[in-house]
Design an enzyme around this catalytic site. Structure first.
Site, short mmCIF file in Angstrom:
data_model
loop_
_atom_site.label_atom_id
_atom_site.label_comp_id
_atom_site.label_asym_id
_atom_site.label_seq_id
_atom_site.Cartn_x
_atom_site.Cartn_y
_atom_site.Cartn_z
CD GLU A 39 70.83 -22.75 -12.67
OE1 GLU A 39 69.87 -23.37 -12.17
OE2 GLU A 39 70.70 -21.83 -13.50
CG ASP A 43 71.00 -29.09 -10.07
OD1 ASP A 43 70.76 -28.81 -8.88
OD2 ASP A 43 70.34 -29.91 -10.72
CG ASP A 112 69.83 -20.25 -10.27
OD1 ASP A 112 69.55 -21.30 -9.65
OD2 ASP A 112 68.99 -19.58 -10.89
CD GLU A 115 72.16 -25.34 -8.24
OE1 GLU A 115 71.60 -26.22 -7.59
OE2 GLU A 115 71.61 -24.71 -9.18
#
Length: 233
Positions: A39, A43, A112, A115
């Site tokens: 994650e 991101d 999450d 990502e």
């Protein structure tokens, strides 16, 4: 037939290393290897892909406008909705307690996981494949980037309103309740010298702050509440 084949079809990528996808779908509550590191990577990769598209498609836009447009594309609500659209929620691996509390519908977990999958695709196949997948997920939203109108969030508008009148900047007091996997953030917003105090409550601190700021602007009764977005920044 691998039970993840249908998901990979939706994602538009067949993993060479299937273990990456399995980890990307695993929440920390399961007690196994979880998706937090993926994650973290995803991101940044997702932000870069959207920022790159904005830079190419909006050559006249200023840095602040580009930042706000990117935020509108990668905020938690947007990512959670996309996660559901892709059916990621059907494959999430959660701990028993998290499952019972509705974790597969929790906005933060869905965002999450998306990502983390971005990070997994990046490791598995590189940036260009990852870019193709991401832009395909966004679909028409990508085509609309050239027409996207940047909106300022409530916190930015409140700060500008106060600065224009040479008033102190707002203070945001945060109270956190609930278990680590299901926290609630209560934010009180106030400005020294002004009588108003507003509250925002949400499952993320950023959104709770935006809600409190928007309500504060509305109390100022100066037309600043119109067209404000409470999205995360």
């Amino acid at each position: 037939m691998n039970h993840l084949n249908k998901l990979m079809e939706r994602l538009g990528h067949q993993f060479n290393n299937l273990e990456l996808l399995k980890i990307a779908l695993t929440h920390r509550s399961s007690g196994a290897d979880n998706n937090e590191r993926l994650e973290f990577l995803g991101d940044s990769v997702l932000g870069f892909i959207i920022a790159s598209e904005l830079y190419q498609r909006r050559p006249q836009a200023r840095e602040g406008d580009l930042s706000r447009m990117r935020a509108s594309m990668v905020n938690g609500d947007e990512l959670a909705q996309m996660s559901i659209k892709l059916g990621i929620n059907e494959y999430l691996q959660l701990g028993v307690g998290e499952q019972k509390s509705g974790g597969k519908r929790r906005r933060s977990i869905l965002a999450d996981a998306l990502e983390a999958i971005v990070g997994a695709i990046y490791i598995d196949a590189g940036l260009e494949t990852c870019r193709r997948c991401v832009l395909n997920w966004y679909g028409e939203r990508v085509d609309d980037l050239s027409k996207l109108s940047p909106k300022k969030d409530a916190k930015s508008l409140l700060q500008e309103w106060l600065q224009a009148r040479r008033l102190p900047l707002p203070t945001y007091e945060v109270k956190i309740t609930g278990e680590a996997h299901a926290q609630t953030f209560t934010v009180n917003c106030y400005v020294k010298g002004l009588p108003h105090k507003t509250e925002g409550v949400n499952t993320t601190r950023r959104r709770a702050e935006q809600i409190a700021a928007k309500r504060f602007l509305e109390l100022l009764d100066d037309g600043k509440g119109d067209g404000i977005t409470e999205r995360d920044q």
